[in-house]
Write an enzyme that holds these catalytic residues in place. Structure first.
Site, PDB file in Angstrom:
ATOM      1  N   HIS A 152      -2.886   7.252   6.809  1.00  0.00           N
ATOM      2  CA  HIS A 152      -1.873   8.134   6.221  1.00  0.00           C
ATOM      3  C   HIS A 152      -2.505   9.439   5.740  1.00  0.00           C
ATOM      4  O   HIS A 152      -1.893  10.505   5.826  1.00  0.00           O
ATOM      5  CB  HIS A 152      -1.191   7.467   5.018  1.00  0.00           C
TER       6      HIS A 152
ATOM      7  N   GLN B  84       2.930   9.960   1.408  1.00  0.00           N
ATOM      8  CA  GLN B  84       4.232   9.291   1.533  1.00  0.00           C
ATOM      9  C   GLN B  84       5.199   9.690   0.413  1.00  0.00           C
ATOM     10  O   GLN B  84       6.405   9.479   0.531  1.00  0.00           O
ATOM     11  CB  GLN B  84       4.060   7.767   1.529  1.00  0.00           C
TER      12      GLN B  84
ATOM     13  N   GLY C  75       0.836  -1.188   0.000  1.00  0.00           N
ATOM     14  CA  GLY C  75       0.000   0.000   0.000  1.00  0.00           C
ATOM     15  C   GLY C  75       0.873   1.241   0.000  1.00  0.00           C
ATOM     16  O   GLY C  75       2.009   1.199   0.476  1.00  0.00           O
TER      17      GLY C  75
ATOM     18  N   HIS D   3      -4.820   1.268   7.253  1.00  0.00           N
ATOM     19  CA  HIS D   3      -3.464   1.835   7.386  1.00  0.00           C
ATOM     20  C   HIS D   3      -3.277   2.984   6.386  1.00  0.00           C
ATOM     21  O   HIS D   3      -2.744   4.040   6.743  1.00  0.00           O
ATOM     22  CB  HIS D   3      -2.448   0.702   7.166  1.00  0.00           C
ATOM     23  N   GLU D   4      -3.740   2.775   5.150  1.00  0.00           N
ATOM     24  CA  GLU D   4      -3.561   3.819   4.122  1.00  0.00           C
ATOM     25  C   GLU D   4      -4.447   5.031   4.396  1.00  0.00           C
ATOM     26  O   GLU D   4      -4.017   6.172   4.208  1.00  0.00           O
ATOM     27  CB  GLU D   4      -3.842   3.262   2.720  1.00  0.00           C
TER      28      GLU D   4
ATOM     29  N   CYS E  30       5.633  -0.211   7.390  1.00  0.00           N
ATOM     30  CA  CYS E  30       5.278   0.946   6.582  1.00  0.00           C
ATOM     31  C   CYS E  30       6.506   1.381   5.793  1.00  0.00           C
ATOM     32  O   CYS E  30       7.606   1.411   6.329  1.00  0.00           O
ATOM     33  CB  CYS E  30       4.807   2.078   7.502  1.00  0.00           C
ATOM     34  N   LEU E  31       6.299   1.729   4.536  1.00  0.00           N
ATOM     35  CA  LEU E  31       7.431   2.156   3.702  1.00  0.00           C
ATOM     36  C   LEU E  31       8.056   3.452   4.235  1.00  0.00           C
ATOM     37  O   LEU E  31       9.204   3.742   3.937  1.00  0.00           O
ATOM     38  CB  LEU E  31       6.980   2.330   2.247  1.00  0.00           C
TER      39      LEU E  31
END
Ligand code: NI
Length: 184
Positions: free
Chosen positions: A150, A61, A56, A146-147, A104-105
């Site tokens: 963000h 991000q 994701g 989660h997204e 998470c990235l």
């Protein structure tokens, strides 16, 4: 469907690492005049996400405070299942919860168990602006929440204790410093 096959390395976008002010900001909704931007953004977001690799990626991000996220929780050996979510919103959530070890990235190499509703109903627009509503469970439900977090300036570490969060943030800062030193 988004074509992710014809993406070159030039399409990849740098991913912001926490802590970063854009990651803590509430992203603004996508409006009609953003359509062109969003259309060009989505293949680049998928390319960046697949390359990372991740399941994701949200626009903040990559430094764009816009309510856009891409998700693909399919496993490598299964067909790709790319999901584009513009202005996504959770409209219903189960009382039943699910614990998943999230990463998470924007917090590379950091992981923690996060508890979230196990089934959600989410409303969003797809890449062409069509209104969609899906019910998601399992990993997909976790990933979508989660997204969407963000887009509200929330990271997975905001769901765990301050003690665990501080340990993770210190470890991340130290790893990023080491990485920067290795490069210089
Ligand atoms: Ni993330």
């Amino acid at each position: 469907m988004t074509d992710t096959a014809n993406i070159s390395a030039a399409d990849l976008m740098p991913i912001l690492i926490a802590p970063h002010p854009v990651l803590k900001a509430k992203a603004r909704p996508v409006i009609t005049s953003d359509n062109e931007l969003v259309r060009s953004l989505i293949p680049r977001m998928f390319a960046t996400m697949y390359k990372a690799p991740g399941i994701g990626l949200a626009a903040p991000q990559i430094g764009l405070s816009l309510r856009v996220a891409v998700v693909d929780v399919s496993e490598a050996e299964k067909p790709l299942a790319p999901l584009v979510m513009v202005n996504p919103e959770v409209v219903a959530a189960s009382s039943e919860l699910r614990v998943h070890e999230e990463g998470c990235l924007s917090l590379p190499n950091q992981f923690a168990d996060v508890t979230r509703p196990s089934i959600i109903k989410v409303r969003f627009e797809d890449a062409s602006g069509m209104k969609c509503e899906i019910e998601a469970d399992g990993l997909l439900a976790t990933c979508i929440q989660h997204e969407i977090d963000h887009l509200n300036g929330v990271l997975f570490v905001d769901h765990i204790s301050a003690l665990k969060r501080n340990i993770i943030m210190r470890k991340l800062a130290k790893e990023q410093r080491t990485k920067a030193e290795a490069r210089s």
